[in-house]
Design a protein around this motif. Structure first.
Motif, PDB file in Angstrom:
ATOM      1  N   ARG A 185       0.825  -1.216   0.000  1.00  0.00           N
ATOM      2  CA  ARG A 185       0.000   0.000   0.000  1.00  0.00           C
ATOM      3  C   ARG A 185       0.858   1.264   0.000  1.00  0.00           C
ATOM      4  NH1 ARG A 185      -4.425  -0.581   4.577  1.00  0.00           N
ATOM      5  NH2 ARG A 185      -3.182  -2.300   5.367  1.00  0.00           N
ATOM      6  N   ALA A 186       1.986   1.218   0.684  1.00  0.00           N
ATOM      7  CA  ALA A 186       2.853   2.397   0.753  1.00  0.00           C
ATOM      8  C   ALA A 186       3.560   2.662  -0.576  1.00  0.00           C
ATOM      9  CB  ALA A 186       3.889   2.210   1.865  1.00  0.00           C
ATOM     10  N   ASN A 187       3.591   1.653  -1.477  1.00  0.00           N
ATOM     11  CA  ASN A 187       4.332   1.801  -2.732  1.00  0.00           C
ATOM     12  C   ASN A 187       3.447   1.702  -3.978  1.00  0.00           C
ATOM     13  OD1 ASN A 187       7.459   1.765  -2.057  1.00  0.00           O
ATOM     14  ND2 ASN A 187       6.484   0.293  -0.677  1.00  0.00           N
ATOM     15  N   LEU A 188       2.153   1.893  -3.806  1.00  0.00           N
ATOM     16  CA  LEU A 188       1.255   1.818  -4.958  1.00  0.00           C
ATOM     17  C   LEU A 188       1.611   2.833  -6.034  1.00  0.00           C
ATOM     18  CD1 LEU A 188      -2.225   1.208  -3.262  1.00  0.00           C
ATOM     19  CD2 LEU A 188      -0.893  -0.404  -4.650  1.00  0.00           C
ATOM     20  N   LYS A 189       2.174   3.966  -5.615  1.00  0.00           N
ATOM     21  CA  LYS A 189       2.544   4.995  -6.597  1.00  0.00           C
ATOM     22  C   LYS A 189       3.685   4.514  -7.504  1.00  0.00           C
ATOM     23  CE  LYS A 189       5.687   7.224  -3.324  1.00  0.00           C
ATOM     24  NZ  LYS A 189       6.000   8.467  -2.593  1.00  0.00           N
ATOM     25  N   ASN A 190       4.369   3.443  -7.083  1.00  0.00           N
ATOM     26  CA  ASN A 190       5.488   2.917  -7.856  1.00  0.00           C
ATOM     27  C   ASN A 190       5.084   1.733  -8.749  1.00  0.00           C
ATOM     28  OD1 ASN A 190       7.221   4.754  -6.565  1.00  0.00           O
ATOM     29  ND2 ASN A 190       7.568   3.333  -4.872  1.00  0.00           N
ATOM     30  N   TYR A 191       3.789   1.612  -9.011  1.00  0.00           N
ATOM     31  CA  TYR A 191       3.316   0.513  -9.852  1.00  0.00           C
ATOM     32  C   TYR A 191       3.769   0.718 -11.303  1.00  0.00           C
ATOM     33  CZ  TYR A 191       0.105  -2.579 -12.327  1.00  0.00           C
ATOM     34  OH  TYR A 191      -0.452  -3.541 -13.149  1.00  0.00           O
ATOM     35  N   LEU A 192       4.315  -0.353 -11.909  1.00  0.00           N
ATOM     36  CA  LEU A 192       4.749  -0.327 -13.309  1.00  0.00           C
ATOM     37  C   LEU A 192       3.788  -1.185 -14.130  1.00  0.00           C
ATOM     38  CD1 LEU A 192       8.614  -0.816 -12.841  1.00  0.00           C
ATOM     39  CD2 LEU A 192       7.335   1.331 -13.098  1.00  0.00           C
ATOM     40  N   PRO A 193       2.870  -0.547 -14.889  1.00  0.00           N
ATOM     41  CA  PRO A 193       1.868  -1.317 -15.629  1.00  0.00           C
ATOM     42  C   PRO A 193       2.497  -2.292 -16.625  1.00  0.00           C
ATOM     43  CG  PRO A 193       1.312   1.007 -15.588  1.00  0.00           C
ATOM     44  CD  PRO A 193       2.690   0.888 -15.042  1.00  0.00           C
ATOM     45  N   GLU A 194       3.573  -1.847 -17.301  1.00  0.00           N
ATOM     46  CA  GLU A 194       4.167  -2.713 -18.327  1.00  0.00           C
ATOM     47  C   GLU A 194       4.803  -3.970 -17.721  1.00  0.00           C
ATOM     48  OE1 GLU A 194       7.238   0.369 -17.076  1.00  0.00           O
ATOM     49  OE2 GLU A 194       5.086   0.266 -17.503  1.00  0.00           O
ATOM     50  N   LYS A 195       5.196  -3.881 -16.450  1.00  0.00           N
ATOM     51  CA  LYS A 195       5.789  -5.031 -15.769  1.00  0.00           C
ATOM     52  C   LYS A 195       4.787  -5.753 -14.870  1.00  0.00           C
ATOM     53  CE  LYS A 195      10.092  -4.276 -17.140  1.00  0.00           C
ATOM     54  NZ  LYS A 195      10.863  -5.266 -17.956  1.00  0.00           N
ATOM     55  N   ASN A 196       3.610  -5.095 -14.690  1.00  0.00           N
ATOM     56  CA  ASN A 196       2.573  -5.629 -13.803  1.00  0.00           C
ATOM     57  C   ASN A 196       3.152  -5.921 -12.402  1.00  0.00           C
ATOM     58  OD1 ASN A 196      -0.039  -6.371 -13.174  1.00  0.00           O
ATOM     59  ND2 ASN A 196       0.339  -8.542 -13.603  1.00  0.00           N
ATOM     60  N   THR A 197       3.897  -4.947 -11.895  1.00  0.00           N
ATOM     61  CA  THR A 197       4.538  -5.126 -10.598  1.00  0.00           C
ATOM     62  C   THR A 197       4.699  -3.785  -9.908  1.00  0.00           C
ATOM     63  OG1 THR A 197       6.399  -6.173  -9.457  1.00  0.00           O
ATOM     64  CG2 THR A 197       6.919  -4.868 -11.400  1.00  0.00           C
ATOM     65  N   ILE A 198       5.015  -3.846  -8.636  1.00  0.00           N
ATOM     66  CA  ILE A 198       5.275  -2.653  -7.824  1.00  0.00           C
ATOM     67  C   ILE A 198       6.750  -2.671  -7.418  1.00  0.00           C
ATOM     68  CG2 ILE A 198       4.836  -1.554  -5.592  1.00  0.00           C
ATOM     69  CD1 ILE A 198       1.954  -2.527  -5.802  1.00  0.00           C
ATOM     70  N   VAL A 199       7.396  -1.529  -7.538  1.00  0.00           N
ATOM     71  CA  VAL A 199       8.784  -1.393  -7.099  1.00  0.00           C
ATOM     72  C   VAL A 199       8.768  -0.855  -5.669  1.00  0.00           C
ATOM     73  CG1 VAL A 199      11.010  -0.290  -7.488  1.00  0.00           C
ATOM     74  CG2 VAL A 199       9.576  -0.952  -9.446  1.00  0.00           C
ATOM     75  N   PRO A 200       9.151  -1.650  -4.673  1.00  0.00           N
ATOM     76  CA  PRO A 200       9.082  -1.205  -3.267  1.00  0.00           C
ATOM     77  C   PRO A 200      10.267  -0.322  -2.890  1.00  0.00           C
ATOM     78  CG  PRO A 200       9.855  -3.448  -3.356  1.00  0.00           C
ATOM     79  CD  PRO A 200       9.578  -3.042  -4.778  1.00  0.00           C
ATOM     80  N   SER A 201      10.114   0.970  -3.104  1.00  0.00           N
ATOM     81  CA  SER A 201      11.185   1.893  -2.725  1.00  0.00           C
ATOM     82  C   SER A 201      11.250   2.106  -1.222  1.00  0.00           C
ATOM     83  CB  SER A 201      10.980   3.245  -3.427  1.00  0.00           C
ATOM     84  OG  SER A 201       9.770   3.841  -3.005  1.00  0.00           O
ATOM     85  N   ARG A 202      10.151   1.763  -0.518  1.00  0.00           N
ATOM     86  CA  ARG A 202      10.115   1.943   0.945  1.00  0.00           C
ATOM     87  C   ARG A 202       9.494   0.700   1.564  1.00  0.00           C
ATOM     88  NH1 ARG A 202       6.551   4.674   4.788  1.00  0.00           N
ATOM     89  NH2 ARG A 202       5.062   5.030   3.114  1.00  0.00           N
ATOM     90  N   LEU A 203      10.234   0.038   2.438  1.00  0.00           N
ATOM     91  CA  LEU A 203       9.738  -1.145   3.129  1.00  0.00           C
ATOM     92  C   LEU A 203       9.089  -0.756   4.448  1.00  0.00           C
ATOM     93  CD1 LEU A 203      12.739  -3.602   2.619  1.00  0.00           C
ATOM     94  CD2 LEU A 203      10.616  -3.472   1.294  1.00  0.00           C
ATOM     95  N   VAL A 204       8.047  -1.479   4.816  1.00  0.00           N
ATOM     96  CA  VAL A 204       7.403  -1.297   6.117  1.00  0.00           C
ATOM     97  C   VAL A 204       7.438  -2.639   6.816  1.00  0.00           C
ATOM     98  CG1 VAL A 204       5.319  -0.652   7.358  1.00  0.00           C
ATOM     99  CG2 VAL A 204       5.880   0.468   5.176  1.00  0.00           C
ATOM    100  N   GLY A 205       7.970  -2.650   8.029  1.00  0.00           N
ATOM    101  CA  GLY A 205       8.075  -3.912   8.758  1.00  0.00           C
ATOM    102  C   GLY A 205       8.059  -3.678  10.254  1.00  0.00           C
ATOM    103  N   TYR A 206       8.519  -4.660  11.004  1.00  0.00           N
ATOM    104  CA  TYR A 206       8.492  -4.604  12.453  1.00  0.00           C
ATOM    105  C   TYR A 206       9.907  -4.554  13.008  1.00  0.00           C
ATOM    106  CZ  TYR A 206       3.812  -6.167  11.377  1.00  0.00           C
ATOM    107  OH  TYR A 206       2.551  -6.251  10.846  1.00  0.00           O
TER     108      TYR A 206
END
Length: 392
Positions: free
Chosen positions: A183-204
């Motif tokens: 959800r934090a990286n939806l703006k980084n969605y690449l339609p041609e690759k059908n994937t999201i590039v996670p520039s920012r990780l969220v974890g514990y």
């Protein structure tokens, strides 16, 4: 018979002369049950020249069997919520406290929080025969409260703990919260690759096995706080079952008793309290200060009407020192379903001046309050917003 007229006749009592409405069958029996309580054994014509109403003057007397029968009657005529109100009124208006020491009385009552408070106040004078019945009553109420409140409390607090322990630099793949990372990286969605590039990780930042917050419940056990003691004990047991919290529970009047080692059994814990007596808030806070080992990760909840019998100025200095050290300090004037509590307004205002909110909280709102405290949100704003909404 007109239903509205019938209801007015039951509310007003008396006989058909006043309302033109005569009762029969079950309605007459309901009226007799109401008369026994709300006329308190007094006829209507004893001092005003009118005719005494024999039915309305019946009363309950001082007979345990008679009261037990009456308790059985009202349970058959009225819903449980009404029965609980009538029982509370009977204890207060007709001084039935002594009769609650009779086992047959305890077997006839509808268990509720107020009855538990009354039984706990009699704990020290209760004979062993009544104690067994009293424990059964208390255990039933505690079990009902745990069913109603425990899961919601765990859900709210677990979510808050997760959020408070979140990091943008998880050390292992297993620590990544993939749902929130996506959800934090939806703006980084690449339609041609059908994937999201996670520039920012969220974890514990840590596993839930570690203690994330220390919680200290400090409970005023003066007689007026009976319902709050019951609810606090149940919540304390729920909090203690969560490994990410280190929970302590302390009760006080003019002395201080640490009941933390009984949090695994809220029934036993409640029988360790002693309702009534004076109040020394300062002494209780002093003891609790010694329990806090990590101030910036600690939540201190004082549950009291703030009528201080100890040293007021020292109490306020201790609270100021705790907040200065980073402890999240919250004062609940009541933890119950009751309306506006009676409390010392001068002390509440003095605490507010220190940045410590003091307000009454319902049991249904307490899980959200704990979540807000764990996330270190502004509790005064939370109370103003949340409790105002619940009141409307």
């Amino acid at each position: 018979m007109d239903e509205r007229l019938r209801r007015w006749r039951l509310v007003l009592g008396g006989d058909a002369d006043g309302t033109g409405c005569a009762l029969g069958g079950a309605d007459a029996q309901m009226d007799a049950a109401l008369a026994a309580l709300y006329n308190g054994g007094r006829g209507t014509g004893q001092d005003g020249g009118g005719r005494a109403d024999a039915q309305r003057g019946a009363g309950l007397g001082a007979s345990a069997p008679r009261v037990a029968r009456w308790l059985g009657d009202i349970r058959s005529y009225f819903p449980s919520t009404v029965v609980q109100v009538m029982q509370k009124d009977a204890i207060e208006r007709l001084n039935l406290t002594r009769l609650l020491l009779e086992p047959e009385m305890l077997e006839a009552v509808e268990p509720d929080v107020h009855l538990v408070g009354t039984l706990l106040s009699l704990n020290r004078v209760m004979p062993e025969t009544a104690r067994r019945s009293a424990r059964a009553v208390v255990a039933k109420v505690v079990a009902d409260l745990e069913r109603r409140l425990a899961q919601r409390t765990r859900t709210a607090i677990t979510g808050a703990l997760d959020r408070s322990a979140r990091t943008h630099r998880p050390r292992r793949v297993s620590d990544i919260d993939w749902d929130r990372t996506i959800r934090a990286n939806l703006k980084n969605y690449l339609p041609e690759k059908n994937t999201i590039v996670p520039s920012r990780l969220v974890g514990y930042a840590r596993k839930q096995r570690a203690v994330i917050r220390e919680v200290t419940l400090c409970i005023d056990q003066s007689g007026s706080m009976a319902a709050s003691v019951v609810y606090s004990s149940v919540f304390g047991a729920v909090l203690a079952s969560m490994r990410a919290l280190r929970t302590s529970l302390v009760v006080f009047d003019t002395s201080v008793v640490d009941l933390t080692d009984q949090l695994h059994d809220p029934v036993e814990l409640l029988f360790g309290t002693q309702l009534g007596g004076g109040t020394d808030i300062n002494r209780a806070i002093a003891y609790c200060q010694g329990l806090i080992t990590r101030p910036t990760n600690s939540i201190f909840i004082l549950i009291s009407d703030l009528y201080e019998g100890g040293v007021r100025e020292e109490m306020l200095r201790r609270v100021a020192a705790m907040t200065a050290a980073g402890v999240q300090v919250i004062v609940l004037l009541a933890l119950s379903d009751e309306g506006q509590p009676h409390y010392d307004r001068d002390n509440a205002e003095a605490l507010a001046a220190l940045g410590v909110p003091a307000f009454a909280c319902t049991p249904d709102a307490f899980p959200d309050l704990m979540a807000a405290a764990i996330e270190r949100r502004d509790i005064a704003q939370w109370a103003e917003r949340t409790l105002a909404v619940r009141a409307t």
